[in-house]
Design a protein around this motif. Structure first.
Motif, mmCIF file in Angstrom:
data_model
loop_
_atom_site.group_PDB
_atom_site.id
_atom_site.type_symbol
_atom_site.label_atom_id
_atom_site.label_comp_id
_atom_site.label_asym_id
_atom_site.label_seq_id
_atom_site.Cartn_x
_atom_site.Cartn_y
_atom_site.Cartn_z
ATOM 1 N N VAL A 176 0.855 -1.180 0.000
ATOM 2 C CA VAL A 176 0.000 0.000 0.000
ATOM 3 C C VAL A 176 0.899 1.240 0.000
ATOM 4 O O VAL A 176 2.069 1.174 0.355
ATOM 5 C CB VAL A 176 -0.951 0.040 1.212
ATOM 6 C CG1 VAL A 176 -1.932 -1.117 1.167
ATOM 7 C CG2 VAL A 176 -0.165 0.039 2.523
ATOM 8 N N PHE A 177 0.310 2.383 -0.412
ATOM 9 C CA PHE A 177 1.100 3.599 -0.514
ATOM 10 C C PHE A 177 0.172 4.808 -0.421
ATOM 11 O O PHE A 177 -0.940 4.806 -0.971
ATOM 12 C CB PHE A 177 1.852 3.631 -1.850
ATOM 13 C CG PHE A 177 2.869 4.729 -1.964
ATOM 14 C CD1 PHE A 177 4.083 4.651 -1.303
ATOM 15 C CD2 PHE A 177 2.610 5.849 -2.745
ATOM 16 C CE1 PHE A 177 5.026 5.666 -1.416
ATOM 17 C CE2 PHE A 177 3.546 6.862 -2.862
ATOM 18 C CZ PHE A 177 4.761 6.769 -2.195
ATOM 19 N N ARG A 178 0.636 5.848 0.253
ATOM 20 C CA ARG A 178 -0.110 7.120 0.307
ATOM 21 C C ARG A 178 0.124 7.869 -1.005
ATOM 22 O O ARG A 178 1.173 8.471 -1.199
ATOM 23 C CB ARG A 178 0.369 7.945 1.504
ATOM 24 C CG ARG A 178 0.019 7.334 2.851
ATOM 25 C CD ARG A 178 0.760 8.034 3.981
ATOM 26 N NE ARG A 178 2.192 7.743 3.924
ATOM 27 C CZ ARG A 178 3.122 8.460 4.557
ATOM 28 N NH1 ARG A 178 2.774 9.507 5.270
ATOM 29 N NH2 ARG A 178 4.393 8.118 4.459
ATOM 30 N N SER A 179 -0.848 7.829 -1.879
ATOM 31 C CA SER A 179 -0.651 8.248 -3.270
ATOM 32 C C SER A 179 -1.078 9.665 -3.591
ATOM 33 O O SER A 179 -0.801 10.146 -4.692
ATOM 34 C CB SER A 179 -1.399 7.297 -4.208
ATOM 35 O OG SER A 179 -0.680 6.103 -4.365
ATOM 36 N N GLY A 180 -1.745 10.337 -2.684
ATOM 37 C CA GLY A 180 -2.163 11.712 -2.936
ATOM 38 C C GLY A 180 -2.048 12.526 -1.672
ATOM 39 O O GLY A 180 -2.870 12.384 -0.769
ATOM 40 N N LEU A 181 -1.025 13.372 -1.583
ATOM 41 C CA LEU A 181 -0.726 14.099 -0.350
ATOM 42 C C LEU A 181 -0.699 15.596 -0.611
ATOM 43 O O LEU A 181 -0.165 16.050 -1.622
ATOM 44 C CB LEU A 181 0.636 13.669 0.207
ATOM 45 C CG LEU A 181 0.854 12.166 0.425
ATOM 46 C CD1 LEU A 181 2.270 11.918 0.934
ATOM 47 C CD2 LEU A 181 -0.167 11.607 1.393
ATOM 48 N N THR A 182 -1.270 16.371 0.303
ATOM 49 C CA THR A 182 -1.256 17.824 0.168
ATOM 50 C C THR A 182 -0.375 18.453 1.245
ATOM 51 O O THR A 182 -0.251 17.935 2.360
ATOM 52 C CB THR A 182 -2.664 18.426 0.279
ATOM 53 O OG1 THR A 182 -3.145 18.304 1.624
ATOM 54 C CG2 THR A 182 -3.637 17.742 -0.669
ATOM 55 N N TYR A 183 0.224 19.579 0.872
ATOM 56 C CA TYR A 183 1.076 20.343 1.783
ATOM 57 C C TYR A 183 0.864 21.825 1.530
ATOM 58 O O TYR A 183 0.359 22.233 0.478
ATOM 59 C CB TYR A 183 2.560 20.025 1.549
ATOM 60 C CG TYR A 183 2.948 18.598 1.841
ATOM 61 C CD1 TYR A 183 3.339 18.210 3.126
ATOM 62 C CD2 TYR A 183 2.926 17.632 0.835
ATOM 63 C CE1 TYR A 183 3.693 16.897 3.395
ATOM 64 C CE2 TYR A 183 3.277 16.311 1.105
ATOM 65 C CZ TYR A 183 3.668 15.952 2.381
ATOM 66 O OH TYR A 183 4.013 14.648 2.646
ATOM 67 N N ARG A 184 1.262 22.634 2.477
ATOM 68 C CA ARG A 184 1.384 24.078 2.276
ATOM 69 C C ARG A 184 2.824 24.445 2.567
ATOM 70 O O ARG A 184 3.360 24.112 3.625
ATOM 71 C CB ARG A 184 0.443 24.838 3.209
ATOM 72 C CG ARG A 184 0.583 26.369 3.167
ATOM 73 C CD ARG A 184 0.235 26.968 1.823
ATOM 74 N NE ARG A 184 -1.109 26.688 1.408
ATOM 75 C CZ ARG A 184 -2.187 27.368 1.844
ATOM 76 N NH1 ARG A 184 -2.046 28.348 2.690
ATOM 77 N NH2 ARG A 184 -3.396 27.049 1.412
ATOM 78 N N ARG A 185 3.457 25.140 1.637
ATOM 79 C CA ARG A 185 4.810 25.628 1.805
ATOM 80 C C ARG A 185 4.807 27.132 1.531
ATOM 81 O O ARG A 185 4.592 27.551 0.397
ATOM 82 C CB ARG A 185 5.799 24.903 0.877
ATOM 83 C CG ARG A 185 6.026 23.444 1.258
ATOM 84 C CD ARG A 185 6.711 23.345 2.624
ATOM 85 N NE ARG A 185 6.995 21.980 3.045
ATOM 86 C CZ ARG A 185 6.203 21.258 3.826
ATOM 87 N NH1 ARG A 185 5.037 21.764 4.244
ATOM 88 N NH2 ARG A 185 6.562 20.035 4.194
ATOM 89 N N GLY A 186 5.018 27.922 2.589
ATOM 90 C CA GLY A 186 4.830 29.352 2.460
ATOM 91 C C GLY A 186 3.380 29.625 2.111
ATOM 92 O O GLY A 186 2.472 29.143 2.782
ATOM 93 N N ALA A 187 3.145 30.390 1.049
ATOM 94 C CA ALA A 187 1.780 30.655 0.603
ATOM 95 C C ALA A 187 1.330 29.700 -0.497
ATOM 96 O O ALA A 187 0.221 29.809 -0.998
ATOM 97 C CB ALA A 187 1.680 32.097 0.102
ATOM 98 N N GLY A 188 2.196 28.753 -0.892
ATOM 99 C CA GLY A 188 1.893 27.865 -2.005
ATOM 100 C C GLY A 188 1.292 26.542 -1.579
ATOM 101 O O GLY A 188 1.699 25.953 -0.573
ATOM 102 N N SER A 189 0.342 26.063 -2.364
ATOM 103 C CA SER A 189 -0.262 24.743 -2.154
ATOM 104 C C SER A 189 0.496 23.711 -2.980
ATOM 105 O O SER A 189 0.758 23.928 -4.167
ATOM 106 C CB SER A 189 -1.736 24.757 -2.560
ATOM 107 O OG SER A 189 -2.471 25.633 -1.716
ATOM 108 N N VAL A 190 0.837 22.577 -2.351
ATOM 109 C CA VAL A 190 1.630 21.529 -2.979
ATOM 110 C C VAL A 190 0.861 20.222 -2.925
ATOM 111 O O VAL A 190 0.305 19.863 -1.875
ATOM 112 C CB VAL A 190 2.997 21.368 -2.268
ATOM 113 C CG1 VAL A 190 3.807 20.235 -2.894
ATOM 114 C CG2 VAL A 190 3.775 22.674 -2.304
ATOM 115 N N PHE A 191 0.837 19.498 -4.045
ATOM 116 C CA PHE A 191 0.156 18.201 -4.111
ATOM 117 C C PHE A 191 1.091 17.192 -4.747
ATOM 118 O O PHE A 191 1.636 17.432 -5.835
ATOM 119 C CB PHE A 191 -1.122 18.315 -4.944
ATOM 120 C CG PHE A 191 -1.879 17.021 -5.114
ATOM 121 C CD1 PHE A 191 -2.307 16.283 -4.023
ATOM 122 C CD2 PHE A 191 -2.176 16.544 -6.389
ATOM 123 C CE1 PHE A 191 -3.008 15.091 -4.188
ATOM 124 C CE2 PHE A 191 -2.871 15.365 -6.569
ATOM 125 C CZ PHE A 191 -3.290 14.635 -5.458
#
Length: 260
Positions: A176-191
């Protein structure tokens, strides 16, 4: 109109007959075509081989969301371009990392971890489960969907704890694997989105293409969700809300920024 740029390494398509047969115009153009199916998105492309890898400052200044696919040539990406992209993300540009971009310089820089994982290239079935059904990136998807042939990525995945886990994958071999992860870095959204091995027609799949369009809309810094978010400035504050008595030595001139 959301201005997206699809950055592609563009190496496998030019050197491997199997990849070229699946993506004759390159993976980057296939992904851009998927995005351009939505009239709200205007997607163009950039590649490793272009001057400044197709990402001069002037272009990043006009980019709302950057999508990044890399694999065989992570080390050939200019450190100057990586710094430029990181600055753009901190300033609010959205960033979507695809498949083996987990090991790219830009993802490692933004995560601050090795971003390593386990893998197996066997063309096995992948079942992708939606673990956050109400998330905008999962809009319009069934509870799960399958890719008949994909490369296996398995845990442990050495990334920071994400804000949200949108997808989890199960593979035919049992991993199994976590295949869709979201982050915030500074003001930017990262996926980060896992599927997309070059030897399989993953980016022709309708569900994958929908995820990409949804992700671009989610990461767009000009959405209402992000309208009041700005990169935190590094600036001196010369006045205080309450009376204070200055006690220590003053090392910097008044108004001097960027030193801390």
């Amino acid at each position: 109109m959301i201005r997206a740029v699809v950055w592609g390494e563009n190496v496998h398509e030019r050197t491997n007959e199997t990849v070229a047969s699946i993506y004759p115009a390159g993976m980057h153009n296939c992904i851009a075509a998927a995005l351009n199916e939505d009239p709200a998105i205007e997607a163009t492309t950039a590649t490793l081989q272009e001057r400044e890898h197709g990402l001069p400052q002037s272009r990043l200044d006009r980019t709302d969301v950057l999508l990044w696919w890399g694999h065989a040539a992570h080390g050939k990406v200019s450190d100057d371009v990586v710094e430029r992209v990181a600055d753009a993300v901190w300033g609010g540009m959205g960033l979507i990392l695809l498949h083996s971009a987990h090991f790219s310089k830009i993802f490692k820089k933004l995560m601050g971890t090795p971003c390593s994982l386990t893998w197996r290239e066997a063309g096995e079935r992948e079942r992708i489960w939606v673990t956050t059904p109400g998330h905008p990136i999962a809009e319009g998807l069934p509870d799960y969907f399958e890719l008949e042939h994909e490369e296996m990525y398995g845990e442990p995945f050495s990334v920071p704890e994400p804000l949200e886990t949108v997808f989890v994958s199960w593979f035919e071999g049992g991993e199994v694997f976590r295949s869709g992860l979201t982050y915030r870095r500074g003001a930017g959204s990262v996926f980060y989105f896992r599927p997309g091995h070059e030897a399989y027609p993953t980016y022709h799949d309708a569900n994958i293409r929908l995820v990409l369009r949804n992700a671009v809309k989610w990461a767009n810094p000009r959405t209402t969700r992000n309208a009041d978010v700005h990169a935190a400035p590094n600036r001196a504050v010369e006045t205080a809300l309450e009376p204070i008595e200055e006690r220590g030595p003053k090392l910097h001139a008044d108004g001097e920024d960027g030193l801390r």
